[in-house]
Design a protein around this motif. Structure first.
Motif, PDB file in Angstrom:
ATOM      1  N   GLY A   1       0.802  -1.235   0.000  1.00 33.95           N
ATOM      2  CA  GLY A   1       0.000   0.000   0.000  1.00 33.95           C
ATOM      3  C   GLY A   1       0.827   1.274   0.000  1.00 33.95           C
ATOM      4  N   VAL A   2       2.047   1.195  -0.556  1.00 36.07           N
ATOM      5  CA  VAL A   2       2.917   2.388  -0.560  1.00 36.07           C
ATOM      6  C   VAL A   2       2.675   3.189  -1.839  1.00 36.07           C
ATOM      7  N   LYS A   3       2.576   4.494  -1.716  1.00 36.13           N
ATOM      8  CA  LYS A   3       2.413   5.367  -2.881  1.00 36.13           C
ATOM      9  C   LYS A   3       3.544   5.086  -3.884  1.00 36.13           C
ATOM     10  N   THR A   4       3.193   4.873  -5.159  1.00 34.47           N
ATOM     11  CA  THR A   4       4.203   4.490  -6.151  1.00 34.47           C
ATOM     12  C   THR A   4       4.079   5.370  -7.387  1.00 34.47           C
ATOM     13  N   VAL A   5       5.162   6.087  -7.681  1.00 35.58           N
ATOM     14  CA  VAL A   5       5.157   7.018  -8.807  1.00 35.58           C
ATOM     15  C   VAL A   5       6.058   6.453  -9.908  1.00 35.58           C
ATOM     16  N   VAL A   6       5.556   6.439 -11.144  1.00 41.35           N
ATOM     17  CA  VAL A   6       6.383   5.962 -12.264  1.00 41.35           C
ATOM     18  C   VAL A   6       6.516   7.087 -13.289  1.00 41.35           C
ATOM     19  N   SER A   7       7.682   7.136 -13.955  1.00 41.93           N
ATOM     20  CA  SER A   7       7.920   8.196 -14.948  1.00 41.93           C
ATOM     21  C   SER A   7       7.860   7.559 -16.328  1.00 41.93           C
ATOM     22  N   LEU A   8       6.859   7.958 -17.121  1.00 45.09           N
ATOM     23  CA  LEU A   8       6.611   7.261 -18.390  1.00 45.09           C
ATOM     24  C   LEU A   8       7.398   7.843 -19.558  1.00 45.09           C
ATOM     25  N   ASN A   9       7.960   6.935 -20.347  1.00 42.12           N
ATOM     26  CA  ASN A   9       8.795   7.323 -21.492  1.00 42.12           C
ATOM     27  C   ASN A   9       8.012   7.165 -22.800  1.00 42.12           C
ATOM     28  N   SER A  10       6.834   7.788 -22.872  1.00 46.07           N
ATOM     29  CA  SER A  10       5.983   7.665 -24.063  1.00 46.07           C
ATOM     30  C   SER A  10       6.635   8.320 -25.280  1.00 46.07           C
ATOM     31  N   ILE A  11       6.153   7.911 -26.457  1.00 48.76           N
ATOM     32  CA  ILE A  11       6.584   8.592 -27.680  1.00 48.76           C
ATOM     33  C   ILE A  11       5.985  10.003 -27.631  1.00 48.76           C
ATOM     34  N   MET A  12       6.788  11.026 -27.970  1.00 50.05           N
ATOM     35  CA  MET A  12       6.274  12.396 -27.935  1.00 50.05           C
ATOM     36  C   MET A  12       6.620  13.117 -29.224  1.00 50.05           C
ATOM     37  N   VAL A  13       5.777  14.071 -29.596  1.00 46.49           N
ATOM     38  CA  VAL A  13       6.065  14.888 -30.781  1.00 46.49           C
ATOM     39  C   VAL A  13       6.136  16.360 -30.368  1.00 46.49           C
ATOM     40  N   ASP A  14       5.001  16.955 -29.996  1.00 45.57           N
ATOM     41  CA  ASP A  14       5.051  18.398 -29.683  1.00 45.57           C
ATOM     42  C   ASP A  14       5.435  18.671 -28.219  1.00 45.57           C
TER      43      ASP A  14
END
Ligand code: NAD
Ligand code: FES
Length: 276
Positions: A207-220
């Motif tokens: 039950g620990v708060k979990t933050v993930v940083s997403l490496n999505s494809i980006m354009v603008d």
């Protein structure tokens, strides 16, 4: 805006490099969690890279990249003194950083360790006890251990082949640490998508708060094109403006993996052409 490469450091020869870029306007505003979008040349694609560090006094930012395709291979050909055609940032929401009573565990996998470094430093700056858990396939691929040791009282290391530290995955070290210490306040994970999904599965029973940083494809990078869309808690979000950090328990990692591989064949053809 163009940006000059002031320093280039090869972290893993031919595979991963660190660039220190002249970018006073970005360095003045950048916070942990922010990223930049760069374009190497006139007809080049725009790629997002998380800011690994900043030096406001020197007016510089640091980025770390893995040579994965045409754009990063082109970036790898540049030398100190060369210019990157366009550097745009800082983009994305800042990491939510505040003082916690318990420790914050920052998990980094592969090149994601460099991006995690800036977030870990931010947590340290507000007085949090930061435990870094970092992993790579082998000892030679492990990044930023010395940099993290400068401010993290604990740096736990794993390698898939056991050549250094714990033999196995970062999630095994994370689970051990969570079992041993119920006071952990938050877990942050940056790395390959299967790792971030596994981190969220590992933390769920605790039950620990979990933050993930997403490496999505980006354009603008400003929420207009829709390239970076992700499903979070059943809602469509744009990683560039709503993220790149999200609650790991709510991210649809399966959809993210599928979107990241959508252009694999075209990317491979373009990379082969560049290399020939
Ligand atoms: P990798 O595949 O070598 O994995 C690094 C480590 O992550 C492994 O040693 C292991 O400990 C852990 N890991 C991997 N898969 C796992 C799983 N299924 N379960 C548990 N742990 C697992 O990493 P790489 O080849 O260096 O790739 C780095 C990735 O990080 C790239 O995909 C890149 O796009 C991503 N990245 C993301 C960001 C971001 O901001 N989200 C920033 C930089 C890099
Ligand atoms: Fe275009 Fe996010 S990169 S909407």
């Amino acid at each position: 805006m163009p940006s000059r490469i002031l320093k280039k450091r090869s972290l893993i020869p031919g595979q991963t490099s660190e660039l220190t870029l002249e970018a006073p306007h970005i360095a003045a505003k950048a916070k942990p969690g922010n990223f930049v979008i760069l374009r190497v040349c006139e007809n080049g694609e725009r790629i997002p890279l998380t800011i690994a560090d900043t030096d406001k006094d020197a007016g510089t930012i640091t980025i770390v990249y893995l040579v994965l395709g045409k754009t990063t291979a082109h970036l790898e050909t540049l030398k100190e003194g060369d210019e990157i055609l366009d550097l745009c940032g800082p983009l994305g929401k800042d990491t939510d950083i505040h003082k916690h009573a318990g420790p914050v565990i920052c998990v980094g996998g592969g090149t994601g360790i460099a991006a995690m470094h800036h977030i870990a430093k931010g947590h340290h700056t507000v007085g949090n006890h930061v435990i870094a858990i970092i992993g790579a396939r082998n000892k030679d691929l492990l990044l930023f251990e010395a940099e993290l040791k400068r401010f993290c009282p604990e740096v736990l290391v794993s390698t898939d082949d056991g050549s250094y530290g714990h033999k196995g995955l970062v999630t095994e070290l994370l689970e051990e640490r969570l079992k041993a210490d119920p006071s952990v306040a938050e877990v942050v994970a940056v790395g390959p998508v299967p790792m971030m999904a596994a981190v969220a599965r590992t933390t769920k029973p605790f039950g620990v708060k979990t933050v993930v940083s997403l490496n999505s494809i980006m354009v603008d990078g400003i929420g207009m094109c829709g390239a970076c869309r992700v499903s979070v808690g059943g809602k469509t979000q744009f990683a560039c403006v709503d993220g790149p950090e999200f609650d790991g328990q709510l991210v649809d990692f399966k959809e993210l993996s599928s979107r990241l591989s959508a252009f694999k064949t075209m990317e491979q053809i373009s990379y082969e052409k560049f290399r020939s």
